[in-house]
Scaffold this motif. Structure first.
Motif, PDB file in Angstrom:
ATOM      1  N   CYS A  22       0.802  -1.229   0.000  1.00 46.99           N
ATOM      2  CA  CYS A  22       0.000   0.000   0.000  1.00 46.99           C
ATOM      3  C   CYS A  22       0.831   1.274   0.000  1.00 46.99           C
ATOM      4  N   GLU A  23       2.140   1.152  -0.140  1.00 51.76           N
ATOM      5  CA  GLU A  23       3.005   2.329  -0.163  1.00 51.76           C
ATOM      6  C   GLU A  23       3.254   2.779  -1.601  1.00 51.76           C
ATOM      7  N   SER A  24       4.159   3.716  -1.766  1.00 52.30           N
ATOM      8  CA  SER A  24       4.574   4.172  -3.084  1.00 52.30           C
ATOM      9  C   SER A  24       6.035   4.595  -3.004  1.00 52.30           C
ATOM     10  N   LYS A  25       6.582   5.018  -4.114  1.00 53.61           N
ATOM     11  CA  LYS A  25       7.980   5.451  -4.141  1.00 53.61           C
ATOM     12  C   LYS A  25       8.242   6.650  -3.236  1.00 53.61           C
ATOM     13  N   GLU A  26       7.196   7.327  -2.803  1.00 57.18           N
ATOM     14  CA  GLU A  26       7.363   8.480  -1.915  1.00 57.18           C
ATOM     15  C   GLU A  26       8.058   8.130  -0.606  1.00 57.18           C
ATOM     16  N   ILE A  27       7.945   6.886  -0.149  1.00 56.78           N
ATOM     17  CA  ILE A  27       8.514   6.561   1.161  1.00 56.78           C
ATOM     18  C   ILE A  27      10.038   6.667   1.173  1.00 56.78           C
ATOM     19  N   PRO A  47       3.468  -2.470  -9.456  1.00 54.15           N
ATOM     20  CA  PRO A  47       2.171  -2.598 -10.141  1.00 54.15           C
ATOM     21  C   PRO A  47       0.973  -2.357  -9.233  1.00 54.15           C
ATOM     22  N   GLY A  48       0.125  -1.421  -9.649  1.00 54.08           N
ATOM     23  CA  GLY A  48      -1.101  -1.127  -8.922  1.00 54.08           C
ATOM     24  C   GLY A  48      -0.966  -0.075  -7.844  1.00 54.08           C
ATOM     25  N   PHE A  49       0.263   0.279  -7.483  1.00 47.85           N
ATOM     26  CA  PHE A  49       0.501   1.209  -6.386  1.00 47.85           C
ATOM     27  C   PHE A  49       0.985   2.568  -6.894  1.00 47.85           C
ATOM     28  N   GLY A  50       0.872   3.589  -6.049  1.00 46.96           N
ATOM     29  CA  GLY A  50       1.361   4.910  -6.407  1.00 46.96           C
ATOM     30  C   GLY A  50       0.744   5.395  -7.699  1.00 46.96           C
ATOM     31  N   LYS A  51       1.605   5.731  -8.659  1.00 47.46           N
ATOM     32  CA  LYS A  51       1.137   6.189  -9.971  1.00 47.46           C
ATOM     33  C   LYS A  51       1.190   5.078 -11.014  1.00 47.46           C
ATOM     34  N   SER A  52       1.358   3.835 -10.562  1.00 49.71           N
ATOM     35  CA  SER A  52       1.379   2.687 -11.480  1.00 49.71           C
ATOM     36  C   SER A  52       0.035   1.961 -11.493  1.00 49.71           C
ATOM     37  N   THR A 159       3.851  11.694  11.533  1.00 46.42           N
ATOM     38  CA  THR A 159       4.414  10.780  10.535  1.00 46.42           C
ATOM     39  C   THR A 159       3.401   9.719  10.134  1.00 46.42           C
ATOM     40  N   ILE A 160       2.680   9.181  11.094  1.00 50.12           N
ATOM     41  CA  ILE A 160       1.656   8.176  10.806  1.00 50.12           C
ATOM     42  C   ILE A 160       0.591   8.753   9.884  1.00 50.12           C
ATOM     43  N   THR A 161       0.203  10.000  10.126  1.00 43.68           N
ATOM     44  CA  THR A 161      -0.780  10.662   9.256  1.00 43.68           C
ATOM     45  C   THR A 161      -0.240  10.819   7.841  1.00 43.68           C
ATOM     46  N   ALA A 162       1.044  11.154   7.720  1.00 41.80           N
ATOM     47  CA  ALA A 162       1.661  11.309   6.398  1.00 41.80           C
ATOM     48  C   ALA A 162       1.698   9.985   5.650  1.00 41.80           C
ATOM     49  N   VAL A 163       2.010   8.894   6.375  1.00 37.50           N
ATOM     50  CA  VAL A 163       2.032   7.574   5.744  1.00 37.50           C
ATOM     51  C   VAL A 163       0.622   7.168   5.329  1.00 37.50           C
ATOM     52  N   TYR A 164      -0.359   7.459   6.169  1.00 38.44           N
ATOM     53  CA  TYR A 164      -1.746   7.172   5.806  1.00 38.44           C
ATOM     54  C   TYR A 164      -2.111   7.887   4.506  1.00 38.44           C
ATOM     55  N   LYS A 165      -1.678   9.117   4.357  1.00 39.50           N
ATOM     56  CA  LYS A 165      -1.985   9.884   3.133  1.00 39.50           C
ATOM     57  C   LYS A 165      -1.389   9.200   1.905  1.00 39.50           C
ATOM     58  N   ILE A 166      -0.154   8.703   2.034  1.00 38.48           N
ATOM     59  CA  ILE A 166       0.486   8.003   0.914  1.00 38.48           C
ATOM     60  C   ILE A 166      -0.297   6.745   0.556  1.00 38.48           C
ATOM     61  N   THR A 167      -0.666   5.980   1.571  1.00 39.41           N
ATOM     62  CA  THR A 167      -1.320   4.692   1.323  1.00 39.41           C
ATOM     63  C   THR A 167      -2.765   4.840   0.868  1.00 39.41           C
ATOM     64  N   SER A 168      -3.376   5.983   1.153  1.00 40.94           N
ATOM     65  CA  SER A 168      -4.807   6.164   0.863  1.00 40.94           C
ATOM     66  C   SER A 168      -5.127   6.147  -0.624  1.00 40.94           C
ATOM     67  N   HIS A 169      -4.100   6.264  -1.458  1.00 38.37           N
ATOM     68  CA  HIS A 169      -4.324   6.257  -2.908  1.00 38.37           C
ATOM     69  C   HIS A 169      -4.364   4.841  -3.486  1.00 38.37           C
ATOM     70  N   THR A 170      -4.130   3.838  -2.662  1.00 37.97           N
ATOM     71  CA  THR A 170      -4.104   2.452  -3.145  1.00 37.97           C
ATOM     72  C   THR A 170      -5.512   1.973  -3.488  1.00 37.97           C
ATOM     73  N   PRO A 171      -5.750   1.511  -4.714  1.00 36.08           N
ATOM     74  CA  PRO A 171      -7.069   0.957  -5.056  1.00 36.08           C
ATOM     75  C   PRO A 171      -7.330  -0.358  -4.316  1.00 36.08           C
ATOM     76  N   ALA A 172      -8.564  -0.595  -3.966  1.00 40.59           N
ATOM     77  CA  ALA A 172      -8.927  -1.821  -3.263  1.00 40.59           C
ATOM     78  C   ALA A 172      -8.525  -3.082  -4.034  1.00 40.59           C
ATOM     79  N   PRO A 173      -8.759  -3.159  -5.363  1.00 41.14           N
ATOM     80  CA  PRO A 173      -8.359  -4.378  -6.081  1.00 41.14           C
ATOM     81  C   PRO A 173      -6.863  -4.680  -5.975  1.00 41.14           C
ATOM     82  N   THR A 174      -6.032  -3.617  -5.985  1.00 40.39           N
ATOM     83  CA  THR A 174      -4.594  -3.811  -5.819  1.00 40.39           C
ATOM     84  C   THR A 174      -4.284  -4.388  -4.449  1.00 40.39           C
TER      85      THR A 174
END
Length: 261
Positions: A22-27, A47-52, A159-174
């Motif tokens: 559920c992360e992205s390259k931002e981490i 695949p499926g995460f971040g902007k992929s 920091t936890i809030t920032a990580v939540y923001k990154i992960t919140s873009h993950t689609p459920a199917p991914t």
């Protein structure tokens, strides 16, 4: 052609960064500057995460690894040091299994070569079902804080809030497919046992996702192991111990580079 979002920073020997579930390259953003004078960092959204998100080849750890390999071939990178967190470590091990000659060093950041136990597999099933039933926001609200050491969660709330923001873009199917892919991954301890390159283990002593006591036997498998065990740290050492882990990664890639000369 690989359809993965990536960015390249610096010049020199290639270092590939793979993120976790559920992360992205931002981490990895804060890990790049210390390397940019001597290394070329390739930071990938799997695949499926971040902007992929247009890439749906996330049905297994092996298909994710093949997508990463395809991108590296397109970038003309035949050999690289890989630094990988959690799920990214599973993908890195799959790459190392199939393309051992392409690995100059392997950094497993809160990850393991062991397969899931039966208990862990049941937990994966419950996770997938919870996402299906309740959606990503509710799942992440419970999941993300648990990745951090309980005694420091108040201190690290921003920091936890920032990580939540990154992960919140993950689609459920991914998230569902990746959960089941992690459940079904095989034992890859033989990859560590057969490695001809240095292997870095960064482990949290308070990690509930990759339990330290259960994973520590893998530290002895490679011929050349470097082990960094972090106290008061769970599954997110790059955020829980940022300065320490950046120094660990920098030192490791320098060792790998020196051994290539």
């Amino acid at each position: 052609m690989a359809s993965l979002s990536y960015s390249i920073h610096g010049q020199g020997a290639p270092v590939v960064f793979l993120h976790g579930f559920c992360e992205s390259k931002e981490i990895w953003q804060e890990f790049l500057a210390p390397l940019e004078n001597n290394f070329q960092s390739i930071v990938i959204d799997m695949p499926g995460f971040g902007k992929s998100t247009s890439n749906t080849n996330y049905q297994s750890i092996d298909t994710m690894a093949e997508e990463v390999q395809l991108l590296l071939q397109e970038l003309s990178i035949p050999k690289s040091i890989i630094i990988a967190h959690s799920l990214g470590g599973y993908v890195a091990l799959a790459l190392a299994e199939k393309y051992p000659e392409s690995i100059a060093g392997l950094g497993l950041f809160h990850s393991t070569a062991y397969p899931d136990t039966e208990e862990k597999k049941q937990g994966r099933n419950k996770t997938a079902e919870a996402i299906r039933q309740n959606g990503m926001p509710e799942f992440l609200e419970n999941f993300i804080p648990g990745l951090f050491y309980k005694e420091r969660q108040t201190e690290l709330q921003e920091t936890i809030t920032a990580v939540y923001k990154i992960t919140s873009h993950t689609p459920a199917p991914t998230a569902i497919a990746a959960t089941l892919a992690m459940r079904d991954r095989p034992d890859r301890t033989h990859v560590l046992r057969n490695s001809k390159y240095p292997v870095l283990f960064i482990a949290g002593k308070n990690d509930n996702a990759v339990v330290f006591e259960s994973a520590r036997e893998q530290f002895y498998l490679p011929d050349h192991s470097i082990v960094q065990a972090l106290s008061d740290t769970a599954h997110m050492g790059m955020f829980e111990k940022p300065e320490e882990t950046r120094a660990m990664v920098k030192s490791f890639v320098e060792i790998c580079q020196a051994l290539q000369k």
